[in-house]
Scaffold this motif. Sequence first.
Motif, mmCIF file in Angstrom:
data_model
loop_
_atom_site.group_PDB
_atom_site.id
_atom_site.type_symbol
_atom_site.label_atom_id
_atom_site.label_comp_id
_atom_site.label_asym_id
_atom_site.label_seq_id
_atom_site.Cartn_x
_atom_site.Cartn_y
_atom_site.Cartn_z
ATOM 1 N N LEU A 9 19.958 48.728 -29.428
ATOM 2 C CA LEU A 9 19.714 49.611 -28.308
ATOM 3 C C LEU A 9 20.351 49.770 -27.398
ATOM 4 C CD1 LEU A 9 16.017 48.884 -29.619
ATOM 5 C CD2 LEU A 9 17.095 51.328 -29.968
ATOM 6 N N SER A 10 21.323 48.824 -27.364
ATOM 7 C CA SER A 10 22.261 48.620 -25.782
ATOM 8 C C SER A 10 23.345 49.799 -25.739
ATOM 9 C CB SER A 10 22.723 47.408 -25.736
ATOM 10 O OG SER A 10 23.752 47.144 -26.765
ATOM 11 N N GLN A 11 23.514 50.202 -27.222
ATOM 12 C CA GLN A 11 23.982 51.698 -27.406
ATOM 13 C C GLN A 11 23.671 52.652 -27.026
ATOM 14 O OE1 GLN A 11 27.074 51.151 -30.695
ATOM 15 N NE2 GLN A 11 27.425 48.308 -29.845
ATOM 16 N N LEU A 12 21.885 52.834 -27.260
ATOM 17 C CA LEU A 12 21.531 53.637 -27.580
ATOM 18 C C LEU A 12 20.150 54.194 -25.712
ATOM 19 C CD1 LEU A 12 20.284 53.479 -31.224
ATOM 20 C CD2 LEU A 12 22.334 55.196 -30.121
ATOM 21 N N THR A 13 20.304 53.454 -24.847
ATOM 22 C CA THR A 13 19.527 53.567 -24.414
ATOM 23 C C THR A 13 20.259 53.091 -22.619
ATOM 24 O OG1 THR A 13 19.689 50.254 -23.537
ATOM 25 C CG2 THR A 13 17.452 52.209 -25.167
ATOM 26 N N THR A 14 19.730 54.217 -21.563
ATOM 27 C CA THR A 14 20.635 54.642 -20.552
ATOM 28 C C THR A 14 20.625 53.200 -19.628
ATOM 29 O OG1 THR A 14 18.504 54.827 -19.535
ATOM 30 C CG2 THR A 14 20.450 56.643 -20.228
ATOM 31 N N LEU A 15 19.493 51.989 -19.925
ATOM 32 C CA LEU A 15 19.861 51.046 -19.345
ATOM 33 C C LEU A 15 20.699 49.479 -19.700
ATOM 34 C CD1 LEU A 15 16.084 49.866 -17.473
ATOM 35 C CD2 LEU A 15 18.434 49.745 -16.384
ATOM 36 N N ARG A 16 20.844 50.369 -21.401
ATOM 37 C CA ARG A 16 22.160 49.016 -21.683
ATOM 38 C C ARG A 16 21.236 48.156 -22.126
ATOM 39 N NH1 ARG A 16 28.203 51.231 -20.397
ATOM 40 N NH2 ARG A 16 27.148 53.917 -20.116
ATOM 41 N N THR A 17 20.349 47.788 -22.472
ATOM 42 C CA THR A 17 19.630 46.500 -23.395
ATOM 43 C C THR A 17 18.723 46.729 -24.095
ATOM 44 O OG1 THR A 17 17.436 46.830 -22.545
ATOM 45 C CG2 THR A 17 19.053 45.812 -20.551
ATOM 46 N N PHE A 57 13.055 50.129 -21.441
ATOM 47 C CA PHE A 57 13.843 49.279 -21.236
ATOM 48 C C PHE A 57 13.084 48.141 -22.113
ATOM 49 C CE2 PHE A 57 13.118 45.357 -18.027
ATOM 50 C CZ PHE A 57 14.306 44.810 -18.442
ATOM 51 N N VAL A 58 14.565 47.952 -23.227
ATOM 52 C CA VAL A 58 14.003 46.652 -24.406
ATOM 53 C C VAL A 58 14.816 45.121 -23.344
ATOM 54 C CG1 VAL A 58 14.719 46.901 -26.394
ATOM 55 C CG2 VAL A 58 14.311 49.465 -25.311
ATOM 56 N N GLY A 59 13.751 44.666 -24.721
ATOM 57 C CA GLY A 59 14.277 42.868 -24.589
ATOM 58 C C GLY A 59 15.241 42.527 -25.503
ATOM 59 N N ASP A 60 15.412 42.218 -24.984
ATOM 60 C CA ASP A 60 16.804 41.149 -25.623
ATOM 61 C C ASP A 60 16.874 40.570 -27.636
ATOM 62 O OD1 ASP A 60 18.592 40.679 -23.213
ATOM 63 O OD2 ASP A 60 17.249 39.751 -22.473
ATOM 64 N N LEU A 337 17.353 50.128 -11.044
ATOM 65 C CA LEU A 337 17.478 49.521 -11.301
ATOM 66 C C LEU A 337 18.613 49.180 -11.847
ATOM 67 C CD1 LEU A 337 15.025 47.829 -10.402
ATOM 68 C CD2 LEU A 337 14.674 46.272 -11.732
ATOM 69 N N THR A 338 19.852 48.890 -12.250
ATOM 70 C CA THR A 338 20.947 48.967 -12.500
ATOM 71 C C THR A 338 21.935 47.788 -13.268
ATOM 72 O OG1 THR A 338 22.563 48.541 -10.879
ATOM 73 C CG2 THR A 338 21.786 50.537 -11.230
ATOM 74 N N ASN A 339 22.046 48.138 -14.670
ATOM 75 C CA ASN A 339 23.151 47.157 -15.436
ATOM 76 C C ASN A 339 24.356 47.339 -14.818
ATOM 77 O OD1 ASN A 339 24.424 45.294 -17.188
ATOM 78 N ND2 ASN A 339 22.568 46.278 -18.762
ATOM 79 N N ARG A 340 25.079 45.802 -14.049
ATOM 80 C CA ARG A 340 26.708 46.288 -13.495
ATOM 81 C C ARG A 340 27.271 46.261 -14.875
ATOM 82 N NH1 ARG A 340 25.342 49.958 -9.620
ATOM 83 N NH2 ARG A 340 27.423 49.360 -9.116
ATOM 84 N N GLY A 341 26.767 45.048 -15.651
ATOM 85 C CA GLY A 341 28.000 44.687 -16.656
ATOM 86 C C GLY A 341 27.178 44.081 -17.924
ATOM 87 N N ASN A 342 27.368 44.437 -18.563
ATOM 88 C CA ASN A 342 26.501 43.411 -19.657
ATOM 89 C C ASN A 342 24.989 42.189 -19.272
ATOM 90 O OD1 ASN A 342 28.112 44.025 -21.796
ATOM 91 N ND2 ASN A 342 29.540 42.922 -20.728
ATOM 92 N N ALA A 343 24.940 43.458 -18.537
ATOM 93 C CA ALA A 343 23.391 42.698 -18.285
ATOM 94 C C ALA A 343 22.032 42.383 -19.016
ATOM 95 C CB ALA A 343 22.744 42.762 -16.904
ATOM 96 N N THR A 344 21.550 41.583 -19.606
ATOM 97 C CA THR A 344 20.358 40.893 -20.546
ATOM 98 C C THR A 344 19.182 42.030 -19.750
ATOM 99 O OG1 THR A 344 20.344 38.725 -19.094
ATOM 100 C CG2 THR A 344 21.392 38.640 -21.147
ATOM 101 N N ALA A 345 18.101 41.741 -20.953
ATOM 102 C CA ALA A 345 17.322 42.318 -20.295
ATOM 103 C C ALA A 345 16.567 41.566 -19.389
ATOM 104 C CB ALA A 345 16.243 42.691 -21.381
ATOM 105 N N GLY A 346 16.407 40.090 -20.029
ATOM 106 C CA GLY A 346 15.728 38.768 -18.792
ATOM 107 C C GLY A 346 16.095 39.110 -17.428
#
Length: 378
Positions: A9-17, A57-60, A337-346
């Motif tokens: 789902l990290s490939q299918l969501t804009t938060l990338r998690t 926003f999807v968990g890990d 809130l942004t994912n600056r590169g491989n950030a986890t949902a946590g």
Amino acid sequence: MPEIAPIPLSQLTTLRTGAAPARMVDATTRDELISTLHDVWATGEEWFVLGGGSNLFVGDEPFEGTVVRILTEGIERQPGTRPGFTRVKVQAGHNWDALVAFAVDAGLAGIEAMSGIPGTVGAAPVQNVGAYGQEIVQTLVEAELIDESTGDVSTVSAEELGLGFRTSVLKQHYGSLPARRAVIISVTFELAEVGQGDRPIAGEQLRSALRLESDDRVSLKWIRDHVLETRASKGMVLDDTDADTYSAGSFFQNAVVSESFARTLPAECPRWPVAPDLDPVLVIPLDSFDGYVPKLAAKKSEVKVSSAWLIEQSGIGKSFKLPRSRASLSTKHALALTNRGNATAGELAELARFIQNRVYSEFGLVLQPEPVLVGVDL
């Protein structure tokens, strides 16, 4: 059922998690969507539908149920019910901005200020999306739904969806279930036929955002182009080269509070009335009127306040991040809130909780998340 190999789902969501779910199904036609949902619901397992993934926003941890990807597309023009209006019926999986582009090219007004909003058409009514003074509720006529409880397909009016500020009876708010468990199959809008020429713009909020005077005249295309430019400057148009767009848009809702609570906030906090303070009206049938008129209770007004302002005044500015975290606020505005590169949902959840706690400590207000949370707690 068109089951596919699950995609992370990290490939299918804009938060990338999000990890790959246990099961994933693609539905590319209306009939396929209906039959797929019937099959999934018959299993009794957990499920959710996925459109553009821009409000999720999807968990890990892997989701243990089924994810149904809605990939249906199509726009059907229909006669309007009023002179000078046209209806468009759109399949739920159709890209929202592609619909806006179609309307603008066709000279149809009513959704042009919502250019650049990511996601699909079916997701738009769920949270009554809006921008610059336009909202779905202003043009939505009806929606075709399939209910989980019965499996029945029905067409309901916009009034039955309970559309409010970024909400509807279909939206799953954090900590609660939706009032109606149903999936949108298609949506019908009624848009004004204004053509391609310049015309005055009635909405004060849109004029202000685009720096237009009350007597300025512009075309639908001009509005769309300038809205896209404005959104891009805020990191609100998806761009693989801009990490500020690896977000779910505004992560926290602008808070809607009582007038009395709003008065406890600093006077400089931006605020807007949610509903007009109108005098209530009481209708008494003449054949039952006995000369007594009961006292009417005044309606309490609510006020929307700027969550971005509250965040920044709590000492949390643009680009803020916690130590060693790969999650941060956008460099362009304080609500994303942004994912600056491989950030986890946590990591993203930790930042969200920190912001909530800071705002609560300063102003006594708990900010509520706007995206739907799956497998994540704040």
